[in-house]
Design a protein around this motif. Sequence first.
Motif, mmCIF file in Angstrom:
data_model
loop_
_atom_site.group_PDB
_atom_site.id
_atom_site.type_symbol
_atom_site.label_atom_id
_atom_site.label_comp_id
_atom_site.label_asym_id
_atom_site.label_seq_id
_atom_site.Cartn_x
_atom_site.Cartn_y
_atom_site.Cartn_z
ATOM 1 N N GLY A 57 0.822 -1.204 0.000
ATOM 2 C CA GLY A 57 0.000 0.000 0.000
ATOM 3 C C GLY A 57 0.853 1.249 0.000
ATOM 4 O O GLY A 57 2.079 1.190 -0.003
ATOM 5 N N PRO A 58 0.220 2.431 0.043
ATOM 6 C CA PRO A 58 0.951 3.681 -0.031
ATOM 7 C C PRO A 58 1.882 3.919 1.135
ATOM 8 O O PRO A 58 2.760 4.750 1.050
ATOM 9 N N ALA A 59 1.702 3.175 2.259
ATOM 10 C CA ALA A 59 2.593 3.376 3.401
ATOM 11 C C ALA A 59 3.807 2.473 3.350
ATOM 12 O O ALA A 59 4.588 2.433 4.265
ATOM 13 N N GLY A 60 3.978 1.713 2.253
ATOM 14 C CA GLY A 60 5.095 0.799 2.113
ATOM 15 C C GLY A 60 6.378 1.550 1.812
ATOM 16 O O GLY A 60 6.439 2.780 1.823
ATOM 17 N N PRO A 61 7.443 0.815 1.480
ATOM 18 C CA PRO A 61 8.741 1.433 1.262
ATOM 19 C C PRO A 61 8.722 2.513 0.203
ATOM 20 O O PRO A 61 9.461 3.485 0.293
ATOM 21 N N ALA A 62 7.877 2.368 -0.822
ATOM 22 C CA ALA A 62 7.867 3.348 -1.904
ATOM 23 C C ALA A 62 7.380 4.703 -1.427
ATOM 24 O O ALA A 62 7.557 5.711 -2.093
ATOM 25 N N ALA A 68 9.373 9.839 5.339
ATOM 26 C CA ALA A 68 8.441 10.750 6.019
ATOM 27 C C ALA A 68 7.095 10.094 6.219
ATOM 28 O O ALA A 68 6.509 10.135 7.303
ATOM 29 N N ALA A 69 6.602 9.457 5.117
ATOM 30 C CA ALA A 69 5.306 8.784 5.220
ATOM 31 C C ALA A 69 5.376 7.642 6.207
ATOM 32 O O ALA A 69 4.458 7.401 6.989
ATOM 33 N N GLU A 85 1.115 6.975 14.125
ATOM 34 C CA GLU A 85 -0.305 6.634 14.297
ATOM 35 C C GLU A 85 -0.454 5.251 14.919
ATOM 36 O O GLU A 85 -1.305 5.033 15.783
ATOM 37 N N VAL A 86 0.363 4.301 14.437
ATOM 38 C CA VAL A 86 0.293 2.936 14.994
ATOM 39 C C VAL A 86 0.712 2.943 16.454
ATOM 40 O O VAL A 86 0.057 2.322 17.308
ATOM 41 N N ARG A 87 1.789 3.644 16.770
ATOM 42 C CA ARG A 87 2.316 3.654 18.146
ATOM 43 C C ARG A 87 1.300 4.242 19.115
ATOM 44 O O ARG A 87 1.212 3.811 20.271
ATOM 45 N N ALA A 88 0.501 5.201 18.621
ATOM 46 C CA ALA A 88 -0.496 5.821 19.491
ATOM 47 C C ALA A 88 -1.586 4.831 19.886
ATOM 48 O O ALA A 88 -2.270 5.020 20.902
ATOM 49 N N LEU A 89 -1.783 3.780 19.085
ATOM 50 C CA LEU A 89 -2.815 2.787 19.378
ATOM 51 C C LEU A 89 -2.327 1.680 20.304
ATOM 52 O O LEU A 89 -3.132 0.918 20.833
ATOM 53 N N LEU A 90 -1.003 1.571 20.507
ATOM 54 C CA LEU A 90 -0.444 0.491 21.308
ATOM 55 C C LEU A 90 -0.372 0.885 22.779
ATOM 56 O O LEU A 90 -0.267 2.073 23.106
ATOM 57 N N PRO A 91 -0.398 -0.111 23.680
ATOM 58 C CA PRO A 91 -0.189 0.190 25.101
ATOM 59 C C PRO A 91 1.186 0.827 25.314
ATOM 60 O O PRO A 91 2.117 0.616 24.526
ATOM 61 N N GLY A 92 1.328 1.562 26.416
ATOM 62 C CA GLY A 92 2.578 2.268 26.681
ATOM 63 C C GLY A 92 3.745 1.341 26.927
ATOM 64 O O GLY A 92 4.874 1.659 26.559
ATOM 65 N N ARG A 149 10.696 2.627 18.361
ATOM 66 C CA ARG A 149 10.424 2.662 16.919
ATOM 67 C C ARG A 149 11.364 1.707 16.196
ATOM 68 O O ARG A 149 12.563 1.973 16.109
ATOM 69 N N PRO A 150 10.856 0.581 15.662
ATOM 70 C CA PRO A 150 11.715 -0.372 14.964
ATOM 71 C C PRO A 150 12.329 0.280 13.735
ATOM 72 O O PRO A 150 11.664 0.999 13.007
ATOM 73 N N CYS A 151 13.627 0.025 13.511
ATOM 74 C CA CYS A 151 14.282 0.555 12.326
ATOM 75 C C CYS A 151 15.403 -0.389 11.933
ATOM 76 O O CYS A 151 15.801 -1.253 12.709
#
Length: 347
Positions: A9-14, A18-19, A26-33, A67-69
């Motif tokens: 999808g549009p959030a993939g490597p391409a 920044a994206a 957004e994903v991290r905000a949905l996860l427990p602390g 943040r995984p990287c």
Amino acid sequence: MAAPGGAEGPAGPAAGPAAGGALWAEVRALLPGAEEGLTLALSGEVEDCVLPLLRRARGLLYGEAGRPCGAAAAALRRLGDVLRDYSWEKLNAGPWRERVRTDPPPVPVVQPEVALPRVRCPSLEHFRDNYLIPQKPVVLEGIIDHWPCMKKWSVDYFCQVAGCRTVPVELGTRYTDEEWSQKLMTVSDFINQYIVNENTVGYLAQHQLFDQIPELKEDISIPDYCCLGEGEEDDITINAWFGPEGTISPLHQDPQQNFLAQVFGRKYIRLYSPQDSENLYPHESQILHNTSQVDVEDPDLVKFPNFRKAAFQSCILMPGQVLFIPVKYWHYVRSLDISFSVSFWWS
């Protein structure tokens, strides 16, 4: 969730860093602390190999300062692919009808303009001249009222007289389904698993049942109209059809005349003339050449556009009624209740 091999999808490597960063926020905000807050409570039906993979993915999610990287992000993507593909295989493998049985469609309304004619106790001459010779289907009434089975037969009765008999049972809603199969079991086991248990579908279709169990054969008799045929009485094939609501015989044709007698339960039946065969799209394979590819009650008119041209007649066959199906007439049958029918194939 994408299917295996699906495009990213549009959030993939391409989409660029920044994206990707915005998506991760957004994903991290949905996860427990904290990692301990993301519990992994799985049902007993999930295989043991899944839990370690999920724990590893959870560790990667909460590693690298939140943040995984780099290598961690690549490993997390690989784990995601494995779990996605595993889930896809589990969802699309095996007979779904053994897991969940969906509610059957409602009872069809038979419109007067397509309703099959009904005749009560016609004479042999009347039946011959008006239906047999011109090969027209008809519902006959009153001709099996004297059969003992009309008062005796029930699910409990079959357990009593035939429970210990081993018979072949068809598993699945219809024989054209990929998950359709056959299995040998006793009549009692069949009733307990597929009649009493409404979550699964099985069907008893037997032409030897009446030879194996004399008590049942004594409760029926060959319709007098069969004497108008060319064969002998010993050439008539008698079949038993016993199954739960929702069982379907796909649209097909048989090489002999057929009297279908309804003992208990109801069946919705549609008939199409052999003249419409080209509009019914028979299977090309030799083994299914007498069966239509069309799902009669939910046709794909894009794939089978000429099906809309085929005229049909229909009925809801009630207990005590007998349907005459001329040779080569296409017919589709759906059980509306727990149902027992007896058919007579004759020439």
